[in-house]
Motif scaffolding. Structure first.
Motif, PDB file in Angstrom:
ATOM      1  N   TYR A  98      10.830  -2.825   6.095  1.00 19.67           N
ATOM      2  CA  TYR A  98      12.206  -2.664   5.618  1.00 19.67           C
ATOM      3  C   TYR A  98      12.865  -4.036   5.537  1.00 19.67           C
ATOM      4  O   TYR A  98      13.019  -4.734   6.562  1.00 19.67           O
ATOM      5  N   LYS A  99      13.213  -4.456   4.313  1.00 14.12           N
ATOM      6  CA  LYS A  99      13.917  -5.720   4.079  1.00 14.12           C
ATOM      7  C   LYS A  99      13.251  -6.905   4.791  1.00 14.12           C
ATOM      8  O   LYS A  99      13.889  -7.648   5.553  1.00 14.12           O
ATOM      9  N   GLY A 100      11.972  -7.066   4.597  1.00 10.62           N
ATOM     10  CA  GLY A 100      11.259  -8.190   5.194  1.00 10.62           C
ATOM     11  C   GLY A 100      10.813  -7.954   6.624  1.00 10.62           C
ATOM     12  O   GLY A 100      10.062  -8.763   7.177  1.00 10.62           O
ATOM     13  N   PHE A 101      11.241  -6.852   7.207  1.00 14.13           N
ATOM     14  CA  PHE A 101      10.840  -6.513   8.579  1.00 14.13           C
ATOM     15  C   PHE A 101       9.598  -5.625   8.520  1.00 14.13           C
ATOM     16  O   PHE A 101       9.518  -4.703   7.710  1.00 14.13           O
ATOM     17  N   ALA A 102       8.634  -5.886   9.364  1.00 15.94           N
ATOM     18  CA  ALA A 102       7.430  -5.062   9.424  1.00 15.94           C
ATOM     19  C   ALA A 102       7.047  -4.831  10.884  1.00 15.94           C
ATOM     20  O   ALA A 102       7.102  -5.755  11.701  1.00 15.94           O
ATOM     21  N   LYS A 103       6.665  -3.600  11.180  1.00 12.23           N
ATOM     22  CA  LYS A 103       6.296  -3.264  12.549  1.00 12.23           C
ATOM     23  C   LYS A 103       5.264  -2.149  12.562  1.00 12.23           C
ATOM     24  O   LYS A 103       5.349  -1.206  11.769  1.00 12.23           O
ATOM     25  N   GLY A 104       4.306  -2.259  13.469  1.00 11.81           N
ATOM     26  CA  GLY A 104       3.328  -1.195  13.638  1.00 11.81           C
ATOM     27  C   GLY A 104       3.944  -0.018  14.380  1.00 11.81           C
ATOM     28  O   GLY A 104       4.578  -0.197  15.421  1.00 11.81           O
ATOM     29  N   VAL A 105       3.770   1.188  13.847  1.00  6.73           N
ATOM     30  CA  VAL A 105       4.343   2.395  14.447  1.00  6.73           C
ATOM     31  C   VAL A 105       3.307   3.514  14.418  1.00  6.73           C
ATOM     32  O   VAL A 105       2.274   3.414  13.746  1.00  6.73           O
ATOM     33  N   LEU A 106       3.598   4.562  15.158  1.00  4.84           N
ATOM     34  CA  LEU A 106       2.796   5.779  15.084  1.00  4.84           C
ATOM     35  C   LEU A 106       3.523   6.760  14.173  1.00  4.84           C
ATOM     36  O   LEU A 106       4.641   7.186  14.480  1.00  4.84           O
ATOM     37  N   ALA A 107       2.881   7.101  13.057  1.00  3.22           N
ATOM     38  CA  ALA A 107       3.455   8.074  12.125  1.00  3.22           C
ATOM     39  C   ALA A 107       2.929   9.459  12.488  1.00  3.22           C
ATOM     40  O   ALA A 107       1.716   9.676  12.544  1.00  3.22           O
ATOM     41  N   LYS A 108       3.851  10.372  12.718  1.00  2.00           N
ATOM     42  CA  LYS A 108       3.487  11.740  13.092  1.00  2.00           C
ATOM     43  C   LYS A 108       3.872  12.669  11.951  1.00  2.00           C
ATOM     44  O   LYS A 108       5.055  12.833  11.647  1.00  2.00           O
ATOM     45  N   SER A 181      11.184   3.759  19.986  1.00  2.00           N
ATOM     46  CA  SER A 181      11.024   2.446  19.355  1.00  2.00           C
ATOM     47  C   SER A 181       9.735   2.310  18.546  1.00  2.00           C
ATOM     48  O   SER A 181       9.579   1.331  17.811  1.00  2.00           O
ATOM     49  N   ASN A 182       8.821   3.301  18.664  1.00  2.00           N
ATOM     50  CA  ASN A 182       7.526   3.140  18.003  1.00  2.00           C
ATOM     51  C   ASN A 182       7.046   4.396  17.267  1.00  2.00           C
ATOM     52  O   ASN A 182       5.869   4.465  16.900  1.00  2.00           O
ATOM     53  N   LEU A 183       7.925   5.355  17.032  1.00  2.00           N
ATOM     54  CA  LEU A 183       7.488   6.617  16.431  1.00  2.00           C
ATOM     55  C   LEU A 183       8.347   6.983  15.230  1.00  2.00           C
ATOM     56  O   LEU A 183       9.578   6.823  15.268  1.00  2.00           O
ATOM     57  N   VAL A 184       7.682   7.469  14.172  1.00  2.00           N
ATOM     58  CA  VAL A 184       8.394   8.020  13.012  1.00  2.00           C
ATOM     59  C   VAL A 184       7.809   9.387  12.708  1.00  2.00           C
ATOM     60  O   VAL A 184       6.614   9.621  12.909  1.00  2.00           O
ATOM     61  N   VAL A 185       8.652  10.296  12.250  1.00  2.00           N
ATOM     62  CA  VAL A 185       8.217  11.650  11.915  1.00  2.00           C
ATOM     63  C   VAL A 185       8.376  11.848  10.413  1.00  2.00           C
ATOM     64  O   VAL A 185       9.467  11.658   9.862  1.00  2.00           O
ATOM     65  N   VAL A 186       7.280  12.223   9.761  1.00  2.00           N
ATOM     66  CA  VAL A 186       7.291  12.425   8.307  1.00  2.00           C
ATOM     67  C   VAL A 186       6.688  13.795   8.000  1.00  2.00           C
ATOM     68  O   VAL A 186       6.050  14.404   8.860  1.00  2.00           O
ATOM     69  N   PRO A 187       6.900  14.317   6.793  1.00  2.00           N
ATOM     70  CA  PRO A 187       6.311  15.618   6.443  1.00  2.00           C
ATOM     71  C   PRO A 187       4.787  15.591   6.524  1.00  2.00           C
ATOM     72  O   PRO A 187       4.147  14.596   6.173  1.00  2.00           O
ATOM     73  N   LEU A 188       4.203  16.689   6.977  1.00  2.00           N
ATOM     74  CA  LEU A 188       2.745  16.794   7.081  1.00  2.00           C
ATOM     75  C   LEU A 188       2.097  16.596   5.712  1.00  2.00           C
ATOM     76  O   LEU A 188       1.063  15.927   5.586  1.00  2.00           O
TER      77      LEU A 188
END
Length: 388
Positions: A98-108, A181-188
């Motif tokens: 997002y806007k030059g920011f990048a981070k490793g996350v767990l996508a659920k 701080s490390n989790l995002v929830v998206v549609p299956l």
């Protein structure tokens, strides 16, 4: 009962010593109840927070990280009474940009229905509706770190190096910093499209009516699995070390607090010994008019129990007041924002635990009366009457 009347007179006559003993027992029991209530509350809050995003039973394929026949697992749980929800999901390590920011996350990846109905997320901004394929929910700490708000567009890059644009529909807070701080929830469905493997899942989460009694349900789930290609594990097994540490901490706390009760009972014993010394002539008179050793023993035993019971009553009144005060003080302290995962001081104690505390206190006080009561009972009338 004459013995009770005499014991009560002794307690009333020795006001300072009696009050000191009653306060000693009462404060010890109050500290025990308050400490255990707060400890239980913190532990329960921690486990509830942990289970916000973690299913009570987890089913995975033994053969492949992705499996297509997850619906057969869902069907196998339909006859199990304690199962309240079955959640197919895809978990994948991804990169959020997002806007030059990048981070490793767990996508659920989860279905919109499961997120809305079964996932106990506290939404701070927006909503938890991810029915559209370009939807995403992010944690509060992650949103602050990225400076992303509801309605803004972010990019998610999967492990397969597939990138998709998503709209932030809601910002949640679980109270568990790692999740927030490390989790995002998206549609299956979105995760299935990104994986390019069709309608697959990496795991199936099962929610039960009572996570503390998950073992019985686990056995039924494991017995009903459609094939040996699937394996299951409970949240207790996944967090075994943490739960053992919590249990050990509780045992240590109880052991330390028990010392307070022993000190209080020692004070009761000392006070009773002092009263025995002061009442030697009275004991001689009582024995000379026909009181037996058993009668004398009852008098001083009842005296100690009166002190113990009054101390317990003091604790019953004072403990709730102390807990209310601590809860209000914690709210004031929380206003400074020093604690992240607590909104208020969690308090919990079961009726069984509090009953055990009072019964054990009564028993310890009773034990503390045995020596002074026996000492008084063994006195000979002639020696007692000669005492100056």
């Amino acid at each position: 009962m004459v013995e009770f009347f005499i014991a009560w007179r002794h307690v009333v006559e020795r006001k300072f010593q009696s009050i000191f003993s009653i306060l000693g027992v009462g404060i010890a029991v109050t500290v025990f109840v308050v400490s255990l209530t707060i400890s239980n509350g913190l532990n329960k809050n921690m486990i509830n927070t942990l289970l916000t995003m973690s299913p009570h039973i987890l089913v995975k394929s033994r053969k492949d990280a992705f499996f297509e026949n997850y619906n057969s697992v869902i069907d196998s749980t339909k006859g199990i009474k304690e199962v309240t929800a079955v959640i197919p999901q895809i978990n994948s390590q991804s990169i959020l940009k997002y806007k030059g920011f990048a981070k490793g996350v767990l996508a659920k990846g989860m279905t919109a229905e499961n997120v809305k109905k079964d996932l106990k997320l506290r939404i701070l901004n927006g909503n938890n509706n991810i029915s559209e394929l370009n939807s995403v929910l992010i944690g509060e700490e992650l949103s602050k770190e990225m400076n992303a708000k509801v309605g803004q567009e972010i990019s998610l890059v999967s492990a397969e190096n597939k990138e998709v644009k998503l709209i932030v529909r809601g910002i949640f807070k679980t109270g568990f910093l790692d999740y927030d701080s490390n989790l995002v929830v998206v549609p299956l469905k979105t995760m299935q499209i990104m994986s390019e493997r069709g309608e697959v899942a990496t795991e199936v989460g099962i929610i039960t009516a009572n996570p503390q009694k998950v073992d019985k349900v686990f056995e039924e789930v494991r017995a009903n699995l459609p094939s040996k290609d699937f394996g299951a594990i409970t949240w207790k097994k996944l967090n075994e070390n943490l739960l053992h540490a919590v249990q050990f901490e509780k045992y240590v706390l109880i052991a330390i607090l028990s010392l307070l009760l022993l000190v209080a009972s020692f004070a009761v014993s000392v006070i009773l010994n002092m009263i025995v010394r002061e009442k030697i002539k009275d004991i001689g008179i009582l024995k000379s008019i026909g009181y037996t050793n058993s009668n004398i023993r009852k008098i001083f035993t009842i005296e100690g129990l009166i002190i113990g019971v009054l101390g317990i009553v003091f604790s019953m009144i004072f403990s709730p007041l102390v807990l209310i005060l601590l809860k209000e003080l914690f709210k004031i302290y929380m206003a400074s924002g020093r604690y992240y995962y607590l909104d208020e001081l969690p308090l919990y104690i079961s009726s069984g635990e509090i009953s055990t505390i009072y019964i054990v206190t009564f028993f310890i006080v009773f034990i503390s009366t045995i020596y002074p009561a026996s000492r008084a009972a063994k006195m000979k009338p002639v020696e007692a009457l000669k005492y100056e």
